[in-house]
Design an enzyme around this catalytic site. Structure first.
Site, short mmCIF file in Angstrom:
data_model
loop_
_atom_site.label_atom_id
_atom_site.label_comp_id
_atom_site.label_asym_id
_atom_site.label_seq_id
_atom_site.Cartn_x
_atom_site.Cartn_y
_atom_site.Cartn_z
N ARG A 157 2.41 2.59 9.37
CA ARG A 157 1.66 3.32 10.41
C ARG A 157 2.58 3.87 11.50
O ARG A 157 2.14 4.72 12.28
CB ARG A 157 0.58 2.43 11.02
N MET A 216 8.67 -2.82 11.81
CA MET A 216 8.49 -1.69 10.88
C MET A 216 7.09 -1.71 10.30
O MET A 216 6.53 -2.78 10.04
CB MET A 216 9.51 -1.79 9.76
N SER A 217 6.53 -0.53 10.12
CA SER A 217 5.17 -0.42 9.60
C SER A 217 4.97 0.98 9.04
O SER A 217 5.52 1.95 9.59
CB SER A 217 4.17 -0.65 10.74
N HIS A 246 9.43 -3.29 3.74
CA HIS A 246 8.96 -3.55 2.37
C HIS A 246 10.16 -3.84 1.45
O HIS A 246 10.13 -4.75 0.64
CB HIS A 246 8.27 -2.32 1.78
N MET A 251 0.85 -1.20 0.00
CA MET A 251 0.00 0.00 0.00
C MET A 251 0.88 1.26 0.00
O MET A 251 0.43 2.35 0.36
CB MET A 251 -0.93 -0.01 1.21
N VAL A 284 10.59 -7.63 9.67
CA VAL A 284 11.75 -6.75 9.73
C VAL A 284 11.50 -5.74 10.85
O VAL A 284 10.45 -5.08 10.88
CB VAL A 284 11.96 -6.02 8.38
N LEU A 336 6.62 3.18 1.53
CA LEU A 336 7.55 2.07 1.67
C LEU A 336 8.62 2.34 2.72
O LEU A 336 9.14 3.45 2.83
CB LEU A 336 8.22 1.78 0.32
N GLN A 390 -2.93 -12.35 7.59
CA GLN A 390 -3.09 -12.06 6.16
C GLN A 390 -2.38 -13.13 5.32
O GLN A 390 -2.92 -13.64 4.34
CB GLN A 390 -2.53 -10.68 5.86
P1 AMP Z 1 1.51 -3.04 3.40
O1 AMP Z 1 2.05 -1.99 2.52
O2 AMP Z 1 1.48 -2.64 4.84
O3 AMP Z 1 0.22 -3.61 2.90
O4 AMP Z 1 2.56 -4.23 3.36
C1 AMP Z 1 2.95 -4.82 2.15
C2 AMP Z 1 3.69 -6.10 2.45
O5 AMP Z 1 4.84 -5.80 3.22
C3 AMP Z 1 2.85 -7.10 3.26
O6 AMP Z 1 3.12 -8.41 2.79
C4 AMP Z 1 3.38 -6.90 4.65
O7 AMP Z 1 3.24 -8.05 5.47
C5 AMP Z 1 4.84 -6.61 4.38
N1 AMP Z 1 5.46 -5.90 5.50
C6 AMP Z 1 5.14 -4.68 5.98
N2 AMP Z 1 5.91 -4.38 7.04
C7 AMP Z 1 6.73 -5.45 7.24
C8 AMP Z 1 7.75 -5.77 8.19
N3 AMP Z 1 8.10 -4.93 9.17
N4 AMP Z 1 8.37 -6.95 8.08
C9 AMP Z 1 8.04 -7.83 7.11
N5 AMP Z 1 7.08 -7.59 6.20
C10 AMP Z 1 6.44 -6.42 6.25
#
Ligand code: AMP
Length: 279
Positions: A187, A184-185, A37, A30, A176, A33, A153
């Site tokens: 958000r 990491m996120s 990601h 989404m 990660v 990044l 998910q």
């Molecule tokens: P998102 O943009 O949040 O929908 O995440 C896209 C992809 O990146 C999804 O498969 C998430 O599980 C993965 N992802 C996001 N943050 C992390 C993280 N800290 N460690 C591993 N995978 C991540």
């Protein structure tokens, strides 16, 4: 790097790559990044000839009171990061193309969508499964990489792929974390430095459970008690769930065993954070 913003062009690009006998890996995101990601994307890049990343903020997976409108968006920055890594194509479709008039077809993974995040986010995994299936049909990847950060998910997608006989290999990537342990996120962008510090207690609580489990404690309540005290001490009092579940079917366990999952969702001044660890 190809910039593709419409469905027809994405399909014909993938058809051409496949006709040339090349393998496509795919990472749906989404946007906004971060290093988490980028590690997934590097992994995807390494296992295929062509790597496609999608950037699409999917309204169908946000509840009516959730943060769809304020979700961080910075397409130009994302494009720069992906160019640096050497991704082959970015797919960033328009909302109105992905969800046309009177869109009414959805996928539901009936049981796996219910526990954990499904309890407080009804409809979330229906939105996730639907958009991922649509993206698979458009991007036509051989491999798709998903992060274990969103563990439920990942299980939902694996089950959908199995139940619907999709020709995609699902590859999972470990969580990660920042040096502090915080997962990491995108958000995390909502957090100021004090809140970030507080947020670290979420991963500390999980590490504490794992440590205790490794010393031989298996009783759910015993394992969760000291995790709750770590969270309370950090004033994280809005805990949506903290549970020990079977790593495959996500059913709650009273006695923990190897391979089980400890999963948490907590709100920190309105920001919803999730994390997990395998025992
Ligand atoms: P998102 O943009 O949040 O929908 O995440 C896209 C992809 O990146 C999804 O498969 C998430 O599980 C993965 N992802 C996001 N943050 C992390 C993280 N800290 N460690 C591993 N995978 C991540």
């Amino acid at each position: 790097m190809k910039l593709i913003d419409n469905i027809a062009d994405m399909k014909s690009y993938s058809d051409r790559i496949r006709a040339e006998g090349n393998k496509i890996s795919f990472v749906p995101t989404m946007g906004a990044l971060h290093t988490g990601h980028l590690k997934l994307i590097k992994n995807a890049n390494n296992i295929s000839d062509i790597c496609v990343v999608s950037i699409f903020i999917n309204p169908a997976q946000f509840g009516p009171t959730e943060d769809f409108n304020k979700y961080p968006r910075d397409l130009d920055k994302d494009k720069g990061l992906l160019k640096e890594i050497g991704v082959d194509a970015i797919f960033f479709p328009k909302l109105e193309d992905m969800y046309g008039d009177h869109f009414q077809t959805y996928v539901e993974v009936e049981e796996l969508q219910k526990p954990l995040c499904g309890k407080l986010r009804p409809g979330h995994f229906k939105g996730v499964a639907t958009i991922v299936l649509k993206l698979f049909n458009i991007v036509k990847p051989h491999y798709a990489v998903f992060g274990e950060k969103d563990y439920q998910q990942l299980q939902v997608i694996k089950k959908m792929v199995c139940d619907l006989n999709l020709d995609v290999d699902i590859i999972s990537h470990p969580i990660v974390r920042e040096q502090s342990g915080l997962a990491m996120s995108s958000r995390n962008d909502y957090l100021d430095s004090g809140q970030r510090e507080k947020a670290c207690s979420i991963s500390q609580a999980l590490f504490n459970i794992k440590q205790q489990f490794d010393t031989g404690i298996t009783d759910r309540n015993n394992l969760l008690d000291s995790a709750y005290s770590i969270l309370n001490k950090a004033n994280i009092d809005e805990i949506e769930y903290l549970e020990i579940v079977d790593g495959k079917n996500l059913i709650e366990k009273k006695l923990a065993g190897p391979g089980d999952l400890v999963a948490i969702a907590a709100r920190l001044d309105g920001t919803r954070l999730i994390d997990n660890i395998r025992l």
